[in-house]
Design an enzyme around this catalytic site. Structure first.
Site, short mmCIF file in Angstrom:
data_model
loop_
_atom_site.label_atom_id
_atom_site.label_comp_id
_atom_site.label_asym_id
_atom_site.label_seq_id
_atom_site.Cartn_x
_atom_site.Cartn_y
_atom_site.Cartn_z
CD GLU A 277 -0.30 -1.37 39.31
OE1 GLU A 277 0.17 -2.39 38.77
OE2 GLU A 277 0.21 -0.24 39.19
CD1 TRP A 280 0.69 -3.95 33.87
CD2 TRP A 280 1.32 -2.13 32.72
NE1 TRP A 280 1.83 -4.28 33.17
CE2 TRP A 280 2.23 -3.18 32.45
CE3 TRP A 280 1.50 -0.90 32.11
CZ2 TRP A 280 3.33 -3.02 31.59
CZ3 TRP A 280 2.59 -0.74 31.25
CH2 TRP A 280 3.48 -1.79 31.00
CD1 TRP A 308 18.91 -11.27 23.07
CD2 TRP A 308 19.20 -10.45 25.12
NE1 TRP A 308 17.97 -10.29 23.26
CE2 TRP A 308 18.12 -9.77 24.51
CE3 TRP A 308 19.56 -10.10 26.41
CZ2 TRP A 308 17.41 -8.77 25.15
CZ3 TRP A 308 18.85 -9.09 27.06
CH2 TRP A 308 17.79 -8.44 26.42
CG ASN A 343 4.61 -5.22 40.21
OD1 ASN A 343 4.60 -5.91 39.20
ND2 ASN A 343 4.76 -3.90 40.17
CD1 TRP A 361 13.51 -9.67 25.48
CD2 TRP A 361 11.52 -10.60 25.84
NE1 TRP A 361 12.86 -9.72 24.27
CE2 TRP A 361 11.63 -10.29 24.47
CE3 TRP A 361 10.35 -11.20 26.30
CZ2 TRP A 361 10.61 -10.56 23.55
CZ3 TRP A 361 9.33 -11.47 25.40
CH2 TRP A 361 9.46 -11.15 24.04
CD1 TRP A 384 8.41 -11.78 31.83
CD2 TRP A 384 10.56 -11.15 31.96
NE1 TRP A 384 8.97 -12.40 32.93
CE2 TRP A 384 10.28 -12.04 33.03
CE3 TRP A 384 11.84 -10.63 31.84
CZ2 TRP A 384 11.25 -12.41 33.96
CZ3 TRP A 384 12.81 -11.00 32.78
CH2 TRP A 384 12.50 -11.88 33.82
#
Length: 480
Positions: A277, A280, A308, A343, A361, A384
């Site tokens: 993590e 990331w 969208w 998360n 997003w 996102w």
């Protein structure tokens, strides 16, 4: 010993609000001169990425904690506001400093500002030294075999791990010397970082204690009580098995090097999963550095043509936790109350926004930016884009989470939903995640009136999923 008569050195704090393992502060302390710690509230340079409401609440308390720690060391924190380049150069003149040090930031606006400011200060004869205090590996040091940036996480993290030599964390200075006449600064209270009317920060106060001390405590508690169960437990939002270190990391109250040093050598899949993590987070900063348009534009240009929806009512229902899907609403209410969201639930609510509601997003990113205490430009934008299917190493757009199944799988006993959506608490587990399937007797017994106490679903899952797939197919066909 410091020479109190020597020209002072200014330590410009930014996203490094700690005294331990702070390379810039340690460097200044070793110089043997008076030290002027400085924090500048610079909303102008940041533009749309100035701290949101929850971040400003955190910043107030983090600066208060840092100010206390620096006072204990002998050098009070000076607060200034305005354009950072102007405020810093003004302070240099006021105190007669001939050196400035800071730890690097990696947001595009910060890089542009800092690069220009560093050149200007050096042209004026001011020594400038900058350091890495926020990442295990700086973005430009990690390259693919062809010399470019990575767009896939696993090989990126493998490359980082193979070359990782972070070294031991630096201790906090034992003593600092302030100038004989310390400069004046703003009062923290005058910055009005805290909400007044209405005071929406009660939940934040109940759940968080910003500052270096609590960051260290959280890491210690996590490693002692939760890390061994982290690989599986991290998916279950009702269980306290995540570290909740993300806001402390963003504000620099703890460093990734401190976390790495505390975990390295422990062994076990829990530690490896937790370190991944951290990886990331590194990957997100790598992406933002190499693709500075990341917060505004899709990394996959195909999505620039995506159709969208613009349904403002659907966006408001999502923001308020009134979508009619309990796991989604629980997450959005946890976010509003605490400034944080588990998360797994972030993935569920993100998928629901961009796929069930076909809302962009960027709308989710903006809401998270304002409401998260851990709002971080790199993590927010990259994550996102990942959930929207348009970013690096992204989840495929056609992977549409079923919010009912997600709730039943990761909150099977309904502890999370019952906490954050208490109007449904009386429903049995079998219908808790799809209350519209409950019969009238069950609803009455639970005191639930759909459409009054709790909304009907604002979209049908099956129809919304098909609409998302059809919309994606249109850009797929247009782009080959």
């Amino acid at each position: 010993m410091s020479d109190a008569s020597a020209a002072p050195v200014i330590v410009w704090f930014r996203q490094d609000l700690r005294v331990a393992d702070n390379p810039a502060l340690a460097h200044a302390a070793r110089m043997g001169r008076p030290v002027v710690p400085l924090y500048i509230l610079d909303d102008q340079t940041a533009g749309p990425w100035a701290p949101g409401g929850a971040s400003r609440w955190w910043l107030h308390h983090s600066l208060s904690a840092l100010g206390g720690a620096l006072c204990d060391l002998g050098a009070p924190l000076v607060l200034r506001h305005g354009r950072a380049d102007v405020a810093l150069r003004t302070l240099v003149r006021e105190v007669g400093a001939d050196a400035v040090v800071w730890n690097r930031c990696y947001e595009p606006h910060a890089i542009a500002r800092d690069s220009a400011l560093k050149a200007d200060l050096k042209a004026d004869g001011i020594a400038v030294d900058t350091f890495n205090a926020a990442l295990l590996a700086e973005p430009w040091t990690v390259k693919t075999g062809s010399g470019g940036p990575y767009k896939v996480f696993t090989p990126f993290w493998r490359c980082v791990r193979e070359g990782l030599e972070p070294g031991p964390p630096l201790p906090a200075p034992t003593r600092l010397t302030a100038p004989a006449a310390p400069p004046a600064g703003d009062r923290l209270a005058d910055w009005a970082l805290l909400p007044t009317r209405p005071d929406w920060a009660g939940g934040l106060r109940d759940h968080w204690t910003p500052g270096e001390r609590d960051a260290t405590r959280r890491l210690t508690d996590f490693l002692a009580h939760a890390v061994d169960r982290y690989p599986e437990g991290r998916d279950y939002p009702a269980q306290p098995l995540t570290s909740r270190l993300s806001p402390h990391l963003h504000f620099g109250e703890i460093s990734p090097r401190q976390i790495w040093a505390a975990t390295e050598g422990r062994g076990g899949i829990g530690v490896e999963s937790f370190q991944r993590e951290l990886g990331w987070r590194e990957f997100c900063h790598h992406l933002l550095y190499h693709f500075p348009f990341l917060p505004e534009q899709p990394l996959n240009p195909r999505f620039e043509a995506f159709a969208w929806d613009g349904n403002a009512g659907h966006l408001a229902a999502w923001q308020r936790g009134r979508t009619g899907y309990p796991i989604v609403d629980a997450g959005m209410r946890e976010l509003w109350t605490t400034g944080w969201m588990h998360n797994r639930v972030r993935m569920i609510v993100g998928s629901f926004l961009v796929k069930h509601l076909l809302l962009p997003w960027t709308a989710g990113q903006a809401w998270f930016w304002d409401t998260l205490v851990d709002a971080d430009l790199a993590n927010n934008a990259a994550s996102w884009q990942w959930i929207a299917g348009c970013g690096a190493d992204a989840a495929p757009y056609f992977r549409v989470f079923n919010p009912v199944l997600q709730g039943e799988k990761f909150d099977a006993r309904g502890e999370y939903v019952r906490r954050w959506v208490p109007e449904l608490a009386g429903l049995p587990d079998r219908v808790l995640h799809q209350p519209w399937m409950a019969d009238p007797v069950t609803l009455r017994a639970a005191g639930v009136r759909l459409g009054h106490d709790y909304p009907h679903p604002i979209v049908d899952h099956k129809a919304a999923r098909q609409r998302a797939l059809d919309t994606f197919a249109a850009i797929k066909d247009d782009n080959g």
